[in-house]
Design a protein around this motif. Structure first.
Motif, PDB file in Angstrom:
ATOM      1  N   ASP A  42      -6.397   9.815   1.295  1.00 48.88           N
ATOM      2  CA  ASP A  42      -5.663  10.179   2.500  1.00 48.88           C
ATOM      3  C   ASP A  42      -5.713   9.058   3.527  1.00 48.88           C
ATOM      4  OD1 ASP A  42      -5.129  12.614   1.343  1.00 48.88           O
ATOM      5  OD2 ASP A  42      -6.801  13.637   2.332  1.00 48.88           O
ATOM      6  N   VAL A  43      -6.873   8.447   3.679  1.00 46.67           N
ATOM      7  CA  VAL A  43      -7.019   7.344   4.626  1.00 46.67           C
ATOM      8  C   VAL A  43      -6.214   6.141   4.148  1.00 46.67           C
ATOM      9  CG1 VAL A  43      -8.676   5.753   5.661  1.00 46.67           C
ATOM     10  CG2 VAL A  43      -9.273   8.148   5.379  1.00 46.67           C
ATOM     11  N   LEU A  44      -6.245   5.854   2.857  1.00 44.77           N
ATOM     12  CA  LEU A  44      -5.492   4.724   2.319  1.00 44.77           C
ATOM     13  C   LEU A  44      -3.990   4.940   2.460  1.00 44.77           C
ATOM     14  CD1 LEU A  44      -7.599   3.905  -0.852  1.00 44.77           C
ATOM     15  CD2 LEU A  44      -7.565   2.694   1.316  1.00 44.77           C
ATOM     16  N   ASP A  45      -3.542   6.159   2.206  1.00 50.82           N
ATOM     17  CA  ASP A  45      -2.115   6.456   2.388  1.00 50.82           C
ATOM     18  C   ASP A  45      -1.707   6.279   3.844  1.00 50.82           C
ATOM     19  OD1 ASP A  45      -1.789   7.007  -0.283  1.00 50.82           O
ATOM     20  OD2 ASP A  45      -1.990   9.188  -0.043  1.00 50.82           O
ATOM     21  N   TRP A  46      -2.542   6.763   4.758  1.00 50.44           N
ATOM     22  CA  TRP A  46      -2.254   6.618   6.180  1.00 50.44           C
ATOM     23  C   TRP A  46      -2.191   5.136   6.560  1.00 50.44           C
ATOM     24  CZ3 TRP A  46      -5.200   4.395  10.074  1.00 50.44           C
ATOM     25  CH2 TRP A  46      -4.725   4.581  11.358  1.00 50.44           C
ATOM     26  N   ALA A  47      -3.148   4.345   6.073  1.00 53.37           N
ATOM     27  CA  ALA A  47      -3.176   2.914   6.400  1.00 53.37           C
ATOM     28  C   ALA A  47      -1.954   2.200   5.830  1.00 53.37           C
ATOM     29  CB  ALA A  47      -4.462   2.278   5.873  1.00 53.37           C
ATOM     30  N   ASN A  48      -1.568   2.544   4.601  1.00 57.57           N
ATOM     31  CA  ASN A  48      -0.374   1.932   4.001  1.00 57.57           C
ATOM     32  C   ASN A  48       0.885   2.309   4.767  1.00 57.57           C
ATOM     33  OD1 ASN A  48      -1.715   0.535   2.006  1.00 57.57           O
ATOM     34  ND2 ASN A  48      -1.584   2.216   0.539  1.00 57.57           N
ATOM     35  N   THR A  49       0.963   3.560   5.208  1.00 56.01           N
ATOM     36  CA  THR A  49       2.122   4.012   5.981  1.00 56.01           C
ATOM     37  C   THR A  49       2.200   3.266   7.305  1.00 56.01           C
ATOM     38  OG1 THR A  49       1.972   6.207   4.987  1.00 56.01           O
ATOM     39  CG2 THR A  49       3.239   6.022   7.020  1.00 56.01           C
ATOM     40  N   LYS A  50       1.059   3.150   7.989  1.00 57.67           N
ATOM     41  CA  LYS A  50       1.045   2.441   9.277  1.00 57.67           C
ATOM     42  C   LYS A  50       1.360   0.959   9.096  1.00 57.67           C
ATOM     43  CE  LYS A  50       0.354   5.832  11.894  1.00 57.67           C
ATOM     44  NZ  LYS A  50       1.463   6.328  12.688  1.00 57.67           N
ATOM     45  N   THR A  51       0.857   0.353   8.025  1.00 53.74           N
ATOM     46  CA  THR A  51       1.159  -1.052   7.754  1.00 53.74           C
ATOM     47  C   THR A  51       2.659  -1.245   7.532  1.00 53.74           C
ATOM     48  OG1 THR A  51      -1.017  -1.342   6.763  1.00 53.74           O
ATOM     49  CG2 THR A  51       0.640  -2.999   6.242  1.00 53.74           C
ATOM     50  N   GLY A  52       3.276  -0.345   6.796  1.00 57.70           N
ATOM     51  CA  GLY A  52       4.720  -0.413   6.581  1.00 57.70           C
ATOM     52  C   GLY A  52       5.502  -0.240   7.868  1.00 57.70           C
ATOM     53  N   GLN A  53       5.035   0.667   8.723  1.00 59.56           N
ATOM     54  CA  GLN A  53       5.713   0.878   9.997  1.00 59.56           C
ATOM     55  C   GLN A  53       5.582  -0.336  10.914  1.00 59.56           C
ATOM     56  OE1 GLN A  53       3.882   4.502  11.359  1.00 59.56           O
ATOM     57  NE2 GLN A  53       5.287   5.814  10.201  1.00 59.56           N
ATOM     58  N   VAL A  54       4.405  -0.951  10.934  1.00 61.27           N
ATOM     59  CA  VAL A  54       4.213  -2.145  11.753  1.00 61.27           C
ATOM     60  C   VAL A  54       5.065  -3.284  11.224  1.00 61.27           C
ATOM     61  CG1 VAL A  54       2.522  -3.908  12.395  1.00 61.27           C
ATOM     62  CG2 VAL A  54       1.933  -1.498  12.583  1.00 61.27           C
ATOM     63  N   ARG A  55       5.135  -3.418   9.897  1.00 60.18           N
ATOM     64  CA  ARG A  55       5.968  -4.474   9.303  1.00 60.18           C
ATOM     65  C   ARG A  55       7.439  -4.280   9.671  1.00 60.18           C
ATOM     66  NH1 ARG A  55       5.497  -7.892   4.591  1.00 60.18           N
ATOM     67  NH2 ARG A  55       7.562  -8.349   3.803  1.00 60.18           N
ATOM     68  N   LEU A 103      16.228 -18.688   8.856  1.00 61.89           N
ATOM     69  CA  LEU A 103      15.047 -19.193   8.158  1.00 61.89           C
ATOM     70  C   LEU A 103      13.771 -18.522   8.648  1.00 61.89           C
ATOM     71  CD1 LEU A 103      15.801 -23.006   7.895  1.00 61.89           C
ATOM     72  CD2 LEU A 103      15.623 -21.370   6.024  1.00 61.89           C
ATOM     73  N   VAL A 104      13.658 -18.320   9.953  1.00 62.01           N
ATOM     74  CA  VAL A 104      12.471 -17.650  10.489  1.00 62.01           C
ATOM     75  C   VAL A 104      12.408 -16.216   9.996  1.00 62.01           C
ATOM     76  CG1 VAL A 104      11.416 -16.792  12.622  1.00 62.01           C
ATOM     77  CG2 VAL A 104      12.234 -19.141  12.496  1.00 62.01           C
ATOM     78  N   LEU A 105      13.524 -15.515  10.023  1.00 60.65           N
ATOM     79  CA  LEU A 105      13.542 -14.129   9.535  1.00 60.65           C
ATOM     80  C   LEU A 105      13.217 -14.062   8.044  1.00 60.65           C
ATOM     81  CD1 LEU A 105      16.584 -12.593  11.422  1.00 60.65           C
ATOM     82  CD2 LEU A 105      14.161 -12.121  11.764  1.00 60.65           C
ATOM     83  N   TRP A 106      13.736 -15.008   7.267  1.00 67.68           N
ATOM     84  CA  TRP A 106      13.416 -15.034   5.847  1.00 67.68           C
ATOM     85  C   TRP A 106      11.926 -15.287   5.644  1.00 67.68           C
ATOM     86  CZ3 TRP A 106      11.227 -18.544   2.534  1.00 67.68           C
ATOM     87  CH2 TRP A 106      11.299 -18.225   1.176  1.00 67.68           C
ATOM     88  N   GLY A 107      11.361 -16.203   6.422  1.00 66.60           N
ATOM     89  CA  GLY A 107       9.941 -16.503   6.308  1.00 66.60           C
ATOM     90  C   GLY A 107       9.072 -15.318   6.673  1.00 66.60           C
ATOM     91  N   ILE A 108       9.464 -14.588   7.721  1.00 67.24           N
ATOM     92  CA  ILE A 108       8.688 -13.417   8.125  1.00 67.24           C
ATOM     93  C   ILE A 108       8.767 -12.332   7.068  1.00 67.24           C
ATOM     94  CG2 ILE A 108       8.605 -11.522   9.789  1.00 67.24           C
ATOM     95  CD1 ILE A 108       9.423 -13.527  11.929  1.00 67.24           C
ATOM     96  N   SER A 109       9.925 -12.124   6.494  1.00 64.75           N
ATOM     97  CA  SER A 109      10.069 -11.040   5.517  1.00 64.75           C
ATOM     98  C   SER A 109       9.521 -11.400   4.144  1.00 64.75           C
ATOM     99  CB  SER A 109      11.535 -10.616   5.401  1.00 64.75           C
ATOM    100  OG  SER A 109      12.298 -11.692   4.931  1.00 64.75           O
ATOM    101  N   ASN A 110       9.276 -12.687   3.879  1.00 61.83           N
ATOM    102  CA  ASN A 110       8.769 -13.114   2.571  1.00 61.83           C
ATOM    103  C   ASN A 110       7.440 -13.846   2.694  1.00 61.83           C
ATOM    104  OD1 ASN A 110      10.970 -12.185   0.949  1.00 61.83           O
ATOM    105  ND2 ASN A 110      12.185 -13.821   1.851  1.00 61.83           N
ATOM    106  N   LEU A 111       6.532 -13.350   3.523  1.00 66.64           N
ATOM    107  CA  LEU A 111       5.243 -14.006   3.711  1.00 66.64           C
ATOM    108  C   LEU A 111       4.434 -14.050   2.421  1.00 66.64           C
ATOM    109  CD1 LEU A 111       4.072 -12.806   7.220  1.00 66.64           C
ATOM    110  CD2 LEU A 111       4.633 -15.106   6.512  1.00 66.64           C
TER     111      LEU A 111
END
Length: 114
Positions: A17-30, A67-75
């Protein structure tokens, strides 16, 4: 010191449950970071047009923003590429150079610049 399992043997604590929450928050922040970066890129292109009134300046701003947007989305891709190239270059450089035992020292006599 008591753990939750020792306090109540019928109580189950799942780390999933904690891992799912962390993954969800990471996706939202991204997603938030990408959205903010896209808005900043649009503003930068519009500012370039406003200041220069030039098609070339605006096109350069657009390409740089893309280029900056591509770099951010493909870190992850960039991190893997840089890591593999550093490892490859280091191994190739180490095997390419050989120092002989009787070679003169770099800072001492025996070296001549021609």
């Amino acid at each position: 010191m008591h753990t939750l399992a020792a306090a109540n043997p019928h109580h189950v604590v799942l780390a999933g449950d904690v891992l799912d929450w962390a993954n969800t928050k990471t996706g939202q922040v991204r997603a938030l970071v990408l959205t903010v970066a896209a808005l900043m890129a649009i503003i930068a292109v519009l500012m370039a047009w406003w200041k220069t009134r030039s098609f070339v300046g605006t096109l350069v701003a657009f390409v740089l923003a893309a280029l900056v947007l591509w770099g951010i989305s493909n870190l992850n891709v960039l991190q893997t590429k840089v890591g593999s190239e550093i490892n490859d270059t280091g191994a190739a450089a180490a095997s390419r150079f050989h120092v002989a035992g009787d070679a003169p020292a770099m800072a001492g006599e025996g070296w001549q610049v021609s």
